[in-house]
Design an enzyme around this catalytic site. Structure first.
Site, PDB file in Angstrom:
ATOM      1  N   ASN A 191     -21.810  72.362 -91.752  1.00 25.95           N
ATOM      2  CA  ASN A 191     -22.552  71.565 -90.768  1.00 25.95           C
ATOM      3  C   ASN A 191     -22.543  70.074 -91.079  1.00 25.95           C
ATOM      4  O   ASN A 191     -22.078  69.271 -90.289  1.00 25.95           O
ATOM      5  CB  ASN A 191     -24.000  72.045 -90.674  1.00 25.95           C
ATOM      6  CG  ASN A 191     -24.164  73.211 -89.733  1.00 25.95           C
ATOM      7  OD1 ASN A 191     -23.205  73.655 -89.096  1.00 25.95           O
ATOM      8  ND2 ASN A 191     -25.382  73.721 -89.633  1.00 25.95           N
ATOM      9  N   GLU A 192     -23.110  69.706 -92.234  1.00 22.63           N
ATOM     10  CA  GLU A 192     -23.223  68.291 -92.537  1.00 22.63           C
ATOM     11  C   GLU A 192     -23.436  68.042 -94.016  1.00 22.63           C
ATOM     12  O   GLU A 192     -23.908  68.914 -94.756  1.00 22.63           O
ATOM     13  CB  GLU A 192     -24.373  67.643 -91.760  1.00 22.63           C
ATOM     14  CG  GLU A 192     -25.769  67.911 -92.287  1.00 22.63           C
ATOM     15  CD  GLU A 192     -26.331  69.256 -91.920  1.00 22.63           C
ATOM     16  OE1 GLU A 192     -26.888  69.935 -92.811  1.00 22.63           O
ATOM     17  OE2 GLU A 192     -26.225  69.646 -90.756  1.00 22.63           O
TER      18      GLU A 192
ATOM     19  N   ASN B 236     -27.981  66.774 -87.360  1.00 26.18           N
ATOM     20  CA  ASN B 236     -27.460  65.583 -86.692  1.00 26.18           C
ATOM     21  C   ASN B 236     -28.148  65.333 -85.354  1.00 26.18           C
ATOM     22  O   ASN B 236     -28.550  64.211 -85.040  1.00 26.18           O
ATOM     23  CB  ASN B 236     -25.948  65.756 -86.491  1.00 26.18           C
ATOM     24  CG  ASN B 236     -25.347  64.677 -85.623  1.00 26.18           C
ATOM     25  OD1 ASN B 236     -25.229  63.526 -86.027  1.00 26.18           O
ATOM     26  ND2 ASN B 236     -24.952  65.042 -84.414  1.00 26.18           N
TER      27      ASN B 236
ATOM     28  N   ASP C  43     -28.867  81.305 -88.147  1.00 23.04           N
ATOM     29  CA  ASP C  43     -27.800  80.349 -88.435  1.00 23.04           C
ATOM     30  C   ASP C  43     -27.668  80.060 -89.928  1.00 23.04           C
ATOM     31  O   ASP C  43     -26.558  79.887 -90.439  1.00 23.04           O
ATOM     32  CB  ASP C  43     -28.059  79.040 -87.688  1.00 23.04           C
ATOM     33  CG  ASP C  43     -27.623  79.124 -86.232  1.00 23.04           C
ATOM     34  OD1 ASP C  43     -27.015  80.135 -85.848  1.00 23.04           O
ATOM     35  OD2 ASP C  43     -27.896  78.174 -85.474  1.00 23.04           O
ATOM     36  N   GLY C  44     -28.795  79.977 -90.619  1.00 23.20           N
ATOM     37  CA  GLY C  44     -28.743  79.722 -92.053  1.00 23.20           C
ATOM     38  C   GLY C  44     -27.964  80.800 -92.786  1.00 23.20           C
ATOM     39  O   GLY C  44     -27.163  80.518 -93.673  1.00 23.20           O
TER      40      GLY C  44
END
Length: 255
Positions: free
Chosen positions: A114-115, A158, A44-45
């Site tokens: 993502n965030e 999150n 994912d990174g």
């Protein structure tokens, strides 16, 4: 996407490097300037890195898991790639825009898929003032940190901070606190996708705070951070049919 011109890109993980060699031998390697699709090999990174790196052309990105975490990735296989790409489901997401001002007045801008997170930088808890769309909503949050997450990122940091999982089609953002001390056990809020979130750091000299966008762009000693959805940027992700991002987000809640 039958016979699409594919640009393969891989992380530095040995499994991803090996997969890159195998796939380029089978399907060739299109120049990035003429490619129709990006196939990202890693976790994912690395998928986040790939989306950021190729945002200008707006190409769809199809990930195959060769890393340790693969929520945004498809299963790895060298077989029938053209057919998989042709049948793939597409999910589109807008990133967050972070504008972080440090205590010396320097502004840093970055995008986050993502965030965007704020974290205490030293041993003392952070003190944050939170405003939404220009209106103060919380005059003081004493915590280890806080974050604003997109639906696509809601199962990442999150979720680890006990924030909600958001459906991919929901026009909302998650505002989540990390280890909130005052107000006691305050977990956060759900906000409209159009919301502009501002954090002001209270007493930044005594209680320094850092801001981070997708663990890629970090700013230390922030004084304030403004976060909003960047609608001018659109990321396109491809998933095998029946295993799209919406299904994954729903399924994650019933594990």
């Amino acid at each position: 996407m039958a016979q699409s011109r594919i640009r393969f890109t891989a992380s530095k993980a040995p499994a991803a490097v090996e997969a890159h060699a195998a796939l380029t031998a089978l399907y060739g390697q299109a120049d990035a300037r003429v490619a129709d699709v990006i196939v990202a090999l890693g976790g994912d990174g690395f998928m986040l890195q790939t989306l950021h790196a190729h945002k200008e052309r707006g190409l769809p990105v199809y990930g195959m898991n060769c890393g340790t975490i693969g929520f945004l990735m498809n299963a790895y296989s060298t077989e029938e790639l053209y057919a998989r790409l042709s049948a793939a489901e597409e999910a589109t997401i807008h990133p967050l825009s972070m504008r972080a001002m440090n205590t010396k007045g320097k502004m840093t801008e970055a995008l986050a898929i993502n965030e965007v997170s704020l974290l205490r930088q030293g041993p003392q808890a952070a003190k944050l003032r939170i405003s939404i769309d220009g209106r103060e909503r919380l005059d003081e949050l004493v915590c280890d940190g806080a974050l604003v997450a997109t639906p696509a990122g809601s199962t990442a940091y999150n979720y680890s901070a006990h924030g909600p999982i958001l459906p991919i089609g929901a026009d909302v953002l998650a505002l989540t606190a990390m280890a909130a001390f005052r107000p006691r056990r305050w977990r956060g809020a759900l906000l409209a996708k159009s919301a502009v979130v501002r954090f002001d750091v209270i007493d930044p000299e005594k209680r320094p705070v850092m801001a981070d966008a997708d663990s890629r762009s970090s700013v230390r000693d922030v004084a304030n951070v403004e976060i909003r959805t960047e609608t001018s940027v659109l990321h396109r992700l491809l998933f095998d049919r029946g295993h799209g991002l919406e299904e994954r987000l729903i399924g994650e809640q019933f594990v």
